[in-house]
Motif scaffolding. Structure first.
Motif, short mmCIF file in Angstrom:
data_model
loop_
_atom_site.label_atom_id
_atom_site.label_comp_id
_atom_site.label_asym_id
_atom_site.label_seq_id
_atom_site.Cartn_x
_atom_site.Cartn_y
_atom_site.Cartn_z
N ALA A 168 3.58 -6.70 12.73
CA ALA A 168 3.73 -8.14 11.98
C ALA A 168 3.00 -7.87 10.96
CB ALA A 168 3.70 -9.59 12.41
N ARG A 169 1.43 -8.01 11.22
CA ARG A 169 -0.19 -7.95 10.32
C ARG A 169 -0.59 -7.77 9.38
NH1 ARG A 169 -4.52 -7.92 14.53
NH2 ARG A 169 -3.32 -9.39 15.11
N GLU A 170 0.48 -5.69 10.21
CA GLU A 170 0.30 -4.78 8.27
C GLU A 170 1.23 -5.07 7.99
OE1 GLU A 170 0.70 -0.79 10.50
OE2 GLU A 170 -1.28 -1.75 11.11
N THR A 171 2.45 -5.30 8.02
CA THR A 171 3.03 -5.72 6.87
C THR A 171 3.48 -6.93 5.90
OG1 THR A 171 5.08 -4.70 8.63
CG2 THR A 171 5.92 -6.57 6.68
N ALA B 285 -2.70 -7.63 3.91
CA ALA B 285 -3.52 -8.99 3.57
C ALA B 285 -3.74 -8.77 2.49
CB ALA B 285 -4.49 -8.49 4.59
N GLY B 286 -3.59 -8.13 0.97
CA GLY B 286 -3.82 -8.14 0.12
C GLY B 286 -2.49 -8.24 -0.71
N PHE B 287 -1.72 -9.61 -0.32
CA PHE B 287 -0.42 -9.53 -1.46
C PHE B 287 -0.52 -10.80 -0.82
CE2 PHE B 287 0.29 -6.86 -4.13
CZ PHE B 287 -0.21 -5.63 -3.91
N GLY B 288 -1.49 -12.00 -0.14
CA GLY B 288 -1.38 -13.05 0.14
C GLY B 288 -0.41 -13.76 1.47
N GLY B 289 -0.36 -12.75 2.36
CA GLY B 289 0.52 -13.02 2.94
C GLY B 289 2.02 -12.95 2.74
N TYR C 68 7.20 -8.07 4.70
CA TYR C 68 8.40 -8.03 3.67
C TYR C 68 8.97 -6.93 5.13
CZ TYR C 68 4.92 -4.94 2.20
OH TYR C 68 3.58 -4.14 1.91
N ALA C 69 10.29 -6.65 4.99
CA ALA C 69 10.36 -5.21 5.78
C ALA C 69 11.10 -4.30 4.76
CB ALA C 69 11.31 -5.32 7.12
N SER C 70 12.22 -4.58 4.02
CA SER C 70 12.53 -3.77 2.93
C SER C 70 11.89 -2.74 2.23
CB SER C 70 13.51 -4.71 2.13
OG SER C 70 12.83 -5.18 0.99
N ASP C 71 13.39 -1.49 1.48
CA ASP C 71 12.67 -0.95 1.27
C ASP C 71 12.46 -1.97 -0.52
OD1 ASP C 71 12.86 1.08 3.30
OD2 ASP C 71 14.05 2.38 1.84
N GLU C 72 13.01 -2.26 -0.89
CA GLU C 72 13.00 -3.22 -2.28
C GLU C 72 11.81 -3.51 -2.41
OE1 GLU C 72 17.47 -2.05 -1.38
OE2 GLU C 72 15.63 -3.42 0.38
N LEU D 242 13.02 -11.67 9.25
CA LEU D 242 11.42 -11.23 9.56
C LEU D 242 10.97 -13.29 9.01
CD1 LEU D 242 9.67 -9.26 10.22
CD2 LEU D 242 9.06 -9.15 7.46
N LEU D 243 11.37 -13.45 7.74
CA LEU D 243 11.31 -14.21 7.18
C LEU D 243 11.11 -15.67 8.11
CD1 LEU D 243 11.76 -13.98 3.44
CD2 LEU D 243 9.32 -14.11 4.60
#
Length: 451
Positions: free
Chosen positions: A137-140, A143-147, A150-154, A328-329
Motif C-alpha cells: 500500500a505504501r508503494e502503491t 511518495a512522489g505523487f502526493g499520496g 491506485y491499483a488499476s492499470d489505467e 482501495l481508496l
C-alpha cells in the motif's frame, strides 16, 4: 483483553474447550460453541487465527454447520487463518475445507503439540502477509505523487506518463472530470521534476471573480487601484523556480488569456499598475474538466494559448474507469476519517465493498470520500455497511460484444477488484474469486496483471 494475540476457538465440547485453553497460554483465548457465537466473536475481537470444529450444533454429527461457519468467517474477514478440525471423513472434509478457503486442517483426536505448531505458523504467516500489504500500500501510494492511491492499470499509465514528462520543462495540461485527482497529479509532477526545491502554487481560476483574477495571477503595484496599499507579487511570481498549477483554466476570461499568452511566450510579466517587465521562470501545469478544443472552435478560448498550454496532454480516467481503485481508496478513507473522528470503525463490510464496486461514482474520488466520511459517522458497528453508504441501485457494466474479449474484460475487472478488496493478498483474492491460488497466479500471468 491483553496484548497477547487473539486465538478464537470454535468448539462445542466443553472438556476440549478447557484443554485448549490450558494448552495455549501464550494467546488470548476466545471460545465460541455455535456459529452465531463465532461470528459475534469474530466481529468483536477480529482474531488473526481461528480453530474451527466442523461438527457444530445443530449438526454435531456432520459438517454442514461447520462449513457454513467457515464460509461466513472468510466472507467477513478473508485474511483470517482458519484451521479446521473434523473426525467425520477427515480426508474428504480436509479437501473441501481447503477448497473453500481454510488455511489448514487437522483430524481428531487432537494432538495438542501438533496443533500448537500449526497455530503458531498461522500467526506468523498472518503477520507476514499483513506487513506485505502495508508495504504494498505504501508503494502503491507513491511518495512522489502526493499520496495518490491506485491499483488499476489505467491510473498506472497516467502516473507513468507524468513520471516521463516531469523532468522535461514543458507545459502540461491535465484533462479529467471534477474529483479525479488533478491537483494531486500536478503536485506529483512538481515533486518529480527538477523544480521540486521551488514552490508549487495552486490557484482555481473558477473560484476567483474575473475582476480579481488578474491581480491574483500577475500581482499589483502599490496604489494601482483602491485598496492596493502595498506592492503584492502574484501567483506567477510566487511560483518562480517552481510550478504554477492553474486549475479550471477554461474559466480564464479572454482578455486575461492574452496576458497569460504573453507570459508563456516571453517569460516576463507586468504587475497591475506597473511599467517594468519582470522576468519569471515558472512552469505552468493546468487542468480543466471542459472541452477546450470545442471552446476554441466556438471562440471562447484562444487557439494559440491552447497550444502553448497543451504541449503535453494527460487524460485522467474517471473513477468508474479504474477497476479496483474505488475499494482501495475507500479503505484508506475509512482509516483516515475514523482516526480523525476518533471512532471505532475499522473497515468495510462485504456488502459495502460490493456496493462501492457497483456504483458509478459520477462525482469521482471526491464523492467517494464524502460518502465514506458520512458512513463512518453513521456506522453502528466496527464495519461500514452498504446501508451506511446510502447508495442507490446497481449500475450495469457495458461489455464488449465479442464473447472472448468480454470474458477477458470481465476477468480482468474481477481480478483487480478482488485484489483491491483483499489489499493485495493473493490468498484472500483467490477466495473471493472462488479459484485456487495457482489458478489466480496463472490468470495474473496470462493477463499481464500484477498481484
Amino acid at each position: 483483553m491483553t496484548d497477547k494475540p487473539v486465538l478464537l476457538i470454535v468448539e462445542d465440547d466443553l472438556a476440549l474447550q478447557r484443554q485448549l485453553r490450558w494448552a495455549y497460554e501464550g494467546y488470548e483465548i476466545v471460545v465460541a460453541a455455535t456459529r452465531g457465537e463465532a461470528i459475534e466473536a469474530l466481529r468483536l475481537h477480529e482474531p488473526a487465527v481461528v480453530t474451527l470444529d466442523l461438527g457444530l450444533p445443530p449438526d454435531p454429527d456432520g459438517t454442514r454447520e461447520g462449513f457454513a461457519t467457515l464460509a461466513e468467517i472468510l466472507a467477513l474477514k478473508p485474511d483470517t487463518k482458519v484451521i479446521v478440525a473434523s473426525g467425520h471423513g477427515a480426508r474428504e472434509s480436509a479437501r473441501d475445507a481447503i477448497a473453500l478457503g481454510a488455511w489448514d486442517f487437522y483430524a481428531k483426536p487432537i494432538d495438542i503439540d501438533a496443533l500448537g505448531l500449526i497455530v503458531a505458523r498461522a500467526f506468523h504467516v498472518h503477520a507476514l502477509e499483513a506487513e506485505n500489504r502495508r508495504l504494498a500500500a505504501r508503494e502503491t501510494a507513491g511518495a512522489g505523487f502526493g499520496g495518490l492511491l491506485y491499483a488499476s492499470d489505467e491510473m498506472a499509465k497516467v502516473v507513468r506518463t507524468i513520471e516521463r514528462v516531469a523532468p522535461a520543462d514543458v507545459s502540461v495540461m491535465l484533462l479529467g472530470a471534477s474529483g479525479t485527482g488533478k491537483e494531486l497529479l500536478a503536485r506529483g509532477l512538481h515533486d518529480a521534476s527538477s523544480r521540486r526545491r521551488g514552490e508549487c502554487v495552486a490557484i482555481n481560476c473558477a473560484a476567483i471573480p474575473e475582476t480579481l483574477l488578474e491581480s491574483e495571477l500577475f500581482g499589483h503595484e502599490k496604489g494601482a487601484f483602491t485598496g492596493a496599499v502595498k506592492t503584492t507579487p502574484g501567483k506567477i511570481e510566487q511560483a518562480a523556480g517552481g510550478t504554477l498549477f492553474l486549475d479550471e483554466i477554461g474559466d480564464v476570461p479572454l482578455p486575461l488569456q492574452v496576458k497569460l499568452l504573453r507570459f508563456l511566450q516571453e517569460r516576463v510579466i507586468e504587475r497591475i499598475g506597473g511599467r517594468k517587465a519582470i522576468p519569471v521562470d515558472t512552469r505552468i501545469v493546468c487542468a480543466t474538466h471542459q472541452n477546450l478544443e470545442a471552446m476554441v472552435a466556438e471562440g471562447r478560448f484562444r487557439e494559440d494559448l491552447y497550444y502553448r498550454l497543451a504541449e503535453i496532454v494527460v487524460r485522467i480516467p474517471a473513477l468508474a474507469e479504474r477497476p479496483g481503485d474505488a475499494s482501495l481508496l475507500a479503505r484508506a478513507f475509512v482509516r483516515r476519517h475514523a482516526a480523525a473522528m476518533k471512532v471505532g470503525v475499522t473497515g468495510l463490510a462485504p456488502d459495502a465493498l460490493a456496493a462501492i464496486d457497483a456504483w458509478g461514482w459520477p462525482g469521482n474520488v471526491r464523492e467517494l470520500e464524502n460518502r465514506i466520511k458520512r458512513a463512518v459517522i453513521m456506522a453502528d458497528g466496527k464495519l461500514v455497511t452498504a446501508a451506511d453508504l446510502d447508495l442507490g441501485g446497481d449500475v450495469a457494466d457495458t461489455l464488449p460484444l465479442n464473447l472472448r474479449s468480454a470474458r477477458e474484460v470481465a476477468d480482468r475487472r474481477a481480478i483487480r477488484q478482488a485484489l483491491a478488496r483483499a489489499e493485495g493478498n493473493i490468498s484472500g483474492a483467490s477466495r473471493l474469486l472462488g479459484v485456487s491460488r495457482p489458478t489466480l497466479y496463472d490468470l495474473l500471468k496470462s493477463y499481464d496483471l500484477h498481484g
